[in-house]
Design a protein around this motif. Sequence first.
Motif, PDB file in Angstrom:
ATOM      1  N   PHE A 389     -15.426 115.586  65.477  1.00 41.30           N
ATOM      2  CA  PHE A 389     -16.175 114.515  64.839  1.00 41.30           C
ATOM      3  C   PHE A 389     -16.775 113.608  65.888  1.00 41.30           C
ATOM      4  O   PHE A 389     -16.202 113.359  66.924  1.00 41.30           O
ATOM      5  N   ARG A 390     -17.931 113.039  65.561  1.00 40.72           N
ATOM      6  CA  ARG A 390     -18.477 111.964  66.380  1.00 40.72           C
ATOM      7  C   ARG A 390     -19.325 111.084  65.469  1.00 40.72           C
ATOM      8  O   ARG A 390     -19.777 111.529  64.413  1.00 40.72           O
ATOM      9  N   LEU A 391     -19.514 109.869  65.872  1.00 45.77           N
ATOM     10  CA  LEU A 391     -20.302 108.947  65.073  1.00 45.77           C
ATOM     11  C   LEU A 391     -21.782 109.259  65.184  1.00 45.77           C
ATOM     12  O   LEU A 391     -22.278 109.613  66.247  1.00 45.77           O
ATOM     13  N   SER A 392     -22.484 109.102  64.093  1.00 47.57           N
ATOM     14  CA  SER A 392     -23.936 109.207  64.066  1.00 47.57           C
ATOM     15  C   SER A 392     -24.533 107.812  64.103  1.00 47.57           C
ATOM     16  O   SER A 392     -23.861 106.821  63.793  1.00 47.57           O
ATOM     17  N   PRO A 393     -25.813 107.694  64.443  1.00 52.87           N
ATOM     18  CA  PRO A 393     -26.466 106.391  64.339  1.00 52.87           C
ATOM     19  C   PRO A 393     -26.311 105.829  62.930  1.00 52.87           C
ATOM     20  O   PRO A 393     -26.532 106.521  61.947  1.00 52.87           O
ATOM     21  N   GLY A 394     -25.894 104.578  62.852  1.00 53.51           N
ATOM     22  CA  GLY A 394     -25.782 103.912  61.565  1.00 53.51           C
ATOM     23  C   GLY A 394     -24.378 103.842  61.005  1.00 53.51           C
ATOM     24  O   GLY A 394     -24.109 103.066  60.085  1.00 53.51           O
ATOM     25  N   ASP A 395     -23.457 104.622  61.496  1.00 51.46           N
ATOM     26  CA  ASP A 395     -22.120 104.673  60.911  1.00 51.46           C
ATOM     27  C   ASP A 395     -21.403 103.325  60.977  1.00 51.46           C
ATOM     28  O   ASP A 395     -20.852 102.852  59.978  1.00 51.46           O
ATOM     29  N   LEU A 396     -21.366 102.745  62.149  1.00 53.70           N
ATOM     30  CA  LEU A 396     -20.647 101.483  62.280  1.00 53.70           C
ATOM     31  C   LEU A 396     -21.346 100.362  61.512  1.00 53.70           C
ATOM     32  O   LEU A 396     -20.697  99.437  61.017  1.00 53.70           O
ATOM     33  N   ASP A 397     -22.650 100.445  61.395  1.00 52.70           N
ATOM     34  CA  ASP A 397     -23.369  99.462  60.583  1.00 52.70           C
ATOM     35  C   ASP A 397     -22.947  99.568  59.129  1.00 52.70           C
ATOM     36  O   ASP A 397     -22.827  98.571  58.417  1.00 52.70           O
ATOM     37  N   GLU A 398     -22.735 100.785  58.670  1.00 54.37           N
ATOM     38  CA  GLU A 398     -22.268 100.993  57.298  1.00 54.37           C
ATOM     39  C   GLU A 398     -20.870 100.412  57.113  1.00 54.37           C
ATOM     40  O   GLU A 398     -20.563  99.851  56.055  1.00 54.37           O
ATOM     41  N   ALA A 399     -20.036 100.547  58.140  1.00 51.74           N
ATOM     42  CA  ALA A 399     -18.705  99.943  58.071  1.00 51.74           C
ATOM     43  C   ALA A 399     -18.813  98.427  57.937  1.00 51.74           C
ATOM     44  O   ALA A 399     -18.141  97.809  57.106  1.00 51.74           O
ATOM     45  N   VAL A 400     -19.666  97.817  58.755  1.00 53.31           N
ATOM     46  CA  VAL A 400     -19.853  96.364  58.673  1.00 53.31           C
ATOM     47  C   VAL A 400     -20.310  95.964  57.273  1.00 53.31           C
ATOM     48  O   VAL A 400     -19.806  95.003  56.675  1.00 53.31           O
ATOM     49  N   GLN A 401     -21.243  96.707  56.726  1.00 50.95           N
ATOM     50  CA  GLN A 401     -21.784  96.344  55.426  1.00 50.95           C
ATOM     51  C   GLN A 401     -20.750  96.456  54.307  1.00 50.95           C
ATOM     52  O   GLN A 401     -20.696  95.601  53.418  1.00 50.95           O
ATOM     53  N   VAL A 402     -19.930  97.506  54.326  1.00 51.46           N
ATOM     54  CA  VAL A 402     -18.936  97.617  53.263  1.00 51.46           C
ATOM     55  C   VAL A 402     -17.842  96.568  53.424  1.00 51.46           C
ATOM     56  O   VAL A 402     -17.284  96.070  52.439  1.00 51.46           O
ATOM     57  N   LEU A 403     -17.545  96.170  54.654  1.00 49.72           N
ATOM     58  CA  LEU A 403     -16.560  95.109  54.878  1.00 49.72           C
ATOM     59  C   LEU A 403     -17.082  93.759  54.390  1.00 49.72           C
ATOM     60  O   LEU A 403     -16.308  92.909  53.931  1.00 49.72           O
ATOM     61  N   LEU A 404     -18.376  93.545  54.496  1.00 50.41           N
ATOM     62  CA  LEU A 404     -18.970  92.312  53.987  1.00 50.41           C
ATOM     63  C   LEU A 404     -19.153  92.338  52.471  1.00 50.41           C
ATOM     64  O   LEU A 404     -19.169  91.292  51.826  1.00 50.41           O
ATOM     65  N   ALA A 405     -19.287  93.537  51.912  1.00 53.92           N
ATOM     66  CA  ALA A 405     -19.615  93.655  50.494  1.00 53.92           C
ATOM     67  C   ALA A 405     -18.449  93.286  49.593  1.00 53.92           C
ATOM     68  O   ALA A 405     -18.647  92.688  48.529  1.00 53.92           O
ATOM     69  N   ASP A 406     -17.229  93.645  49.986  1.00 48.47           N
ATOM     70  CA  ASP A 406     -16.070  93.407  49.129  1.00 48.47           C
ATOM     71  C   ASP A 406     -14.814  93.505  49.977  1.00 48.47           C
ATOM     72  O   ASP A 406     -14.875  93.849  51.151  1.00 48.47           O
ATOM     73  N   ASP A 407     -13.676  93.210  49.355  1.00 47.10           N
ATOM     74  CA  ASP A 407     -12.411  93.226  50.103  1.00 47.10           C
ATOM     75  C   ASP A 407     -11.632  94.521  49.916  1.00 47.10           C
ATOM     76  O   ASP A 407     -10.444  94.581  50.232  1.00 47.10           O
ATOM     77  N   TRP A 408     -12.287  95.598  49.436  1.00 44.86           N
ATOM     78  CA  TRP A 408     -11.562  96.845  49.200  1.00 44.86           C
ATOM     79  C   TRP A 408     -10.771  97.294  50.419  1.00 44.86           C
ATOM     80  O   TRP A 408      -9.608  97.697  50.306  1.00 44.86           O
ATOM     81  N   ALA A 409     -11.384  97.257  51.589  1.00 46.42           N
ATOM     82  CA  ALA A 409     -10.729  97.768  52.798  1.00 46.42           C
ATOM     83  C   ALA A 409      -9.499  96.965  53.152  1.00 46.42           C
ATOM     84  O   ALA A 409      -8.606  97.461  53.844  1.00 46.42           O
ATOM     85  N   ALA A 410      -9.422  95.712  52.697  1.00 43.80           N
ATOM     86  CA  ALA A 410      -8.324  94.819  53.071  1.00 43.80           C
ATOM     87  C   ALA A 410      -7.253  94.712  51.988  1.00 43.80           C
ATOM     88  O   ALA A 410      -6.353  93.874  52.100  1.00 43.80           O
ATOM     89  N   ARG A 411      -7.340  95.538  50.956  1.00 49.46           N
ATOM     90  CA  ARG A 411      -6.321  95.479  49.904  1.00 49.46           C
ATOM     91  C   ARG A 411      -5.083  96.280  50.307  1.00 49.46           C
ATOM     92  O   ARG A 411      -5.184  97.331  50.943  1.00 49.46           O
ATOM     93  N   ASP A 412      -3.928  95.747  49.945  1.00 50.62           N
ATOM     94  CA  ASP A 412      -2.685  96.453  50.232  1.00 50.62           C
ATOM     95  C   ASP A 412      -2.462  97.539  49.186  1.00 50.62           C
ATOM     96  O   ASP A 412      -3.321  97.794  48.336  1.00 50.62           O
ATOM     97  N   ALA A 413      -1.302  98.193  49.234  1.00 48.71           N
ATOM     98  CA  ALA A 413      -1.041  99.303  48.326  1.00 48.71           C
ATOM     99  C   ALA A 413      -0.872  98.859  46.881  1.00 48.71           C
ATOM    100  O   ALA A 413      -0.880  99.696  45.971  1.00 48.71           O
TER     101      ALA A 413
END
Length: 441
Positions: A389-413
């Motif tokens: 695997f390797r990152l493509s252009p835009g991948d980390l930007d997508e991560a930033v955007q989903v982290l700003l969009a909602d708190d899904w990534a930061a929810r516990d179990a």
Amino acid sequence: MRAVLVLLLALVLVGCTQAVPGRGVAADLRPPEPAVVPAVADADAAAAAVTAAVEDFWRTEFPASFGQPWEDIRTLLPASPGDGTPPCVQDLSEVADQAYYCPAADAVVWDAAGLVPDLFAQFGHVGVVVVLAHEIGHAVETRLGLDEAQARDPGAYPTILLEAMADCYTGVVVRQFADVPVPGLPIGTAERDAALRTLVGFRDPLGVAAGDEGAHGNAFDRVSAFRAGYDDGATRCAGMTVPERGFTQVRFGSAADQARAGDLPLRDLLAAIGVDAREWATELAGVAGWTAPPLTTGACPEAAAQGPARLCPAADPLAESAVDVDVPALAPLHTGLGDFAGATLVTGRYGLAALRAAGTPVEGAAAGHAAVCLSGAYAGQLLVAPVDFRLSPGDLDEAVQVLLADDWAARDAAGRADPAEHGYERVARYEDGLRGGPAVC
């Protein structure tokens, strides 16, 4: 992101070169107090208030940080049709949808008819703060002698570094406005996240590499530079170097990757990430005899509170469970942001699976913090040691955007997120994991 199939992204531009040591974990981050002062009513008022307040700030901060007096900017000019030709351009049309700083004329110029009203409509007054503070940040660079330094050694001061410094100085200004409210320009939690969204909107096009002439940075690198100034102050900005920044944007690795704008179809993404992230989590846990659970779809609707990706419940942490995806819920993110938005959520759940196997609680604020950080750590190892695997252009930007969009990534179990944290903190934790690895999580 390229894999045995190519795994990655779609919208903006991010890539990867190498990870660099982080500034430390974001464990003590707390949002600013809510904005309490009324905001300016329109774009023109915002621009006037911003330029006055930013320059007033540098009159004090510049000598305090750099031991030199501040020299007021010669020209601060809103450009509109009928106003004549601004400094350093041949025609007013060159200013359309632009703001710029011209060192030769010591002038900050902005499109008052198009750009600033659009920023105000989309992001509020903080969008105007970000863009004009960035241009004034270039004036700070000029006063520190970077124009001459770049002329002497262009390799040490490429455009992307000067842009990162200006983003950093923007972070310094936003922090000041959050700490010491400016009449008409309130900066609270919502405005701070809007500042990051503004930067995302000014990322480079997909496929531009960090070393390209005129590169300004992908969303991840621009937000990272902003954070450096916001957290650490003006002297941190002045000390930036290319190695210290570790710029992450790259070209497409293949014609096929470019043809799909770095994105895999959702089904292919889930197949690929289900193998790679599972192997990563198994190694991360380091528990003899334990293998991370498979990636399933629709297996545990009872865990829906976690969001589109879930860690399924397990009475025994070493029992076979699952990391599960709600495909209908994930599909809009995949279409709207790109494939690595979903990958970010899935890898965070695999981080929780590894924690649970190692005997670490997966409920509570600390677990949610760790999930975001470990998702960043997963992306970081793809930067420094990609295998299949390797990152493509835009991948980390997508991560930033989903982290700003909602708190899904930061929810516990249990599906709960720390209410004291917002988009800024989530992006900060992700960056800490990416740059520092699992040990900082």
